[in-house]
Design an enzyme around this catalytic site. Structure first.
Site, short mmCIF file in Angstrom:
data_model
loop_
_atom_site.label_atom_id
_atom_site.label_comp_id
_atom_site.label_asym_id
_atom_site.label_seq_id
_atom_site.Cartn_x
_atom_site.Cartn_y
_atom_site.Cartn_z
N HIS A 84 119.51 -39.77 67.07
CA HIS A 84 119.08 -40.67 66.47
C HIS A 84 117.90 -40.42 65.29
O HIS A 84 118.08 -41.41 64.55
CB HIS A 84 118.12 -41.30 67.54
CG HIS A 84 118.91 -41.98 68.79
ND1 HIS A 84 118.32 -42.13 69.86
CD2 HIS A 84 120.11 -42.54 68.74
CE1 HIS A 84 119.33 -42.99 70.73
NE2 HIS A 84 120.40 -43.03 69.98
N HIS A 123 131.44 -45.23 65.92
CA HIS A 123 130.62 -44.05 65.51
C HIS A 123 131.78 -43.43 64.61
O HIS A 123 131.44 -42.97 63.41
CB HIS A 123 130.10 -43.22 66.31
CG HIS A 123 128.70 -43.72 67.13
ND1 HIS A 123 127.42 -43.64 66.38
CD2 HIS A 123 128.88 -44.21 68.57
CE1 HIS A 123 126.91 -44.45 67.27
NE2 HIS A 123 127.19 -44.68 68.33
#
Length: 418
Positions: free
Chosen positions: A261, A391
């Site tokens: 993250h 992703h």
């Protein structure tokens, strides 16, 4: 330098500018579309999950989760903008299911999951609603007829049910009737909402979306991560006090710190800086700091790959190596090589693609392995099959376009350039 880190300065021009590398990236993106596109559509609505070989994991009445529905809309909107035939049909299928399936016509909002018989998990999650906003924004860019309706609806739901103006972020979760489920507040849902708010701003021109994105970034990164030496905390109480002891579901709310993250934020901050007319100098500074911390603390210097989670002493807790942190690291390194060119960022960009090619790209069956063990063997402790396009596809495409906005925006702009 360790053997499993880049140890040579790059030579010559950035890989992002080299025709062969650019063609290789386009080929990788096309391979991903090939793997997913013609196996996804569930005639009963939504999308099938796929196993490791690309076959449908259909038990006769599969559960469809909202983040899968919405991410597929977003990804195939990108495919539509690129000019890949058939992608528009998947956008249409996903938008119809989002509006007529996930949307709660009685209470408003969007349920987390459903099967052919109706909702399975009828909670209203900020994480899922963030991706509804992203899907609606991407669908608007490609001109889908439901896009404006969904965009208006999700904007209202986020504003009236989730947004907490006193904090500049969203609450996390509610029951179907909007009664609170917990007092938990999380950075992950707010991070993805930041991504979606920027996309909504680009699709509509409404600066209120961008202003909310800037407020979330200020809270999560400017206030909390900066105080933690640019490590991003995940879990908070209802008044946004740090909750270091929180332990939740390992896939979405693992204990401790999640370096992937930090990488995701590194890219989003630069995008936010560019969209905000480069007014906030702290955003690129924080982006650089987040990237450096993630590779220095999160990267396994002996075996390679990003550890999934760390404890508060920066020691690995969940030692699996997942595909999405590497994907996000590629996107972040790509943005940084454009906005903060350096041998450090270029070397990591090249090295990360080498790691992905050796360990994550499934050259036999297609797609990317979602999970590796600590010693880099395919594993299934957290993820099975090939659960995601989002992703990996963005990792392949982000380096091909200017680092100034969401993929949908920059692809559309390039297609409109004579």
């Amino acid at each position: 330098m360790q053997a499993n880190q880049p140890n040579l300065p790059p030579t010559g021009s950035s890989w992002r500018t080299r025709p062969f590398h650019r063609q290789w990236l386009a080929d990788q993106a096309n391979n991903l579309f090939d793997f997913f596109q013609h196996r996804l559509i569930n005639p009963a609505g939504g999308f099938f999950d796929l196993d490791e070989t690309g076959q449908r994991t259909d038990d006769g009445n599969p559960v469809r989760q909202i983040h899968n529905t919405t991410r597929m809309v977003h990804c195939f909107a990108i495919g539509t903008l690129l000019g890949r035939p058939g992608c528009d049909a998947i956008v249409d299928h996903g938008m119809e299911f989002l509006w007529n399936g996930h949307r709660d016509t009685r209470h408003g909002g969007y349920v987390w999951s459903l099967d052919d018989n109706g909702p399975k998990d009828d909670t209203k999650q900020a994480y899922g609603h963030a991706f509804v906003l992203l899907a609606a924004s991407s669908a608007k860019v490609v001109g889908h007829p439901l896009a404006d309706r969904v965009l208006e609806d999700i904007t209202q739901v986020l504003e009236q049910r989730f947004w907490e103006d006193q904090h500049g972020a969203v609450a996390e979760e509610f029951a179907r009737d909007w009664s609170p489920v917990s007092q938990y507040r999380g950075q992950n849902s707010n991070m993805h909402l930041t991504e979606a708010l920027m996309a909504a701003f680009e699709a509509t021109g409404d600066r209120s979306y961008l202003e909310k994105a800037e407020r979330i970034a200020s809270l999560i990164i400017g206030r909390h991560a900066a105080a933690l030496d640019h490590r991003v905390a995940e879990h908070f109480t209802s008044d946004w006090a740090l909750d270091k002891d929180y332990r939740g579901y390992d896939v979405f709310r693992p204990y401790g710190l999640t370096p992937g993250h930090w990488l995701e934020w590194a890219r989003l901050l630069l995008q936010l800086w560019a969209l905000g007319d480069k007014r906030h100098a702290w955003l690129p500074e924080a982006s650089r700091a987040l990237f450096r911390q993630s590779v220095e603390l999160g990267w396994d210097k002996e075996k390679g790959g990003f550890f999934y989670t760390l404890d508060w002493d920066n020691k690995p807790v969940l030692r699996q190596k997942l595909w999405w942190p590497c994907s996000e690291a590629i996107g972040a390194a790509s943005f940084l090589t454009e906005h903060s060119p350096s041998e450090f960022h270029e070397a990591w960009y090249r090295y990360l693609w080498g790691f992905a090619d050796r360990h994550l790209i499934d050259h036999r069956h297609g797609g990317w392995y979602p999970e590796l063990s600590e010693d880099l063997q395919p594993a299934t402790t957290l993820f099975t099959g090939k659960p995601d396009l989002y992703h990996a596809l963005q990792a392949c495409l982000i380096p091909l376009f200017p680092s100034t906005g969401s993929l949908t925006r920059v692809i559309q702009q390039e297609s409109e350039t004579p």
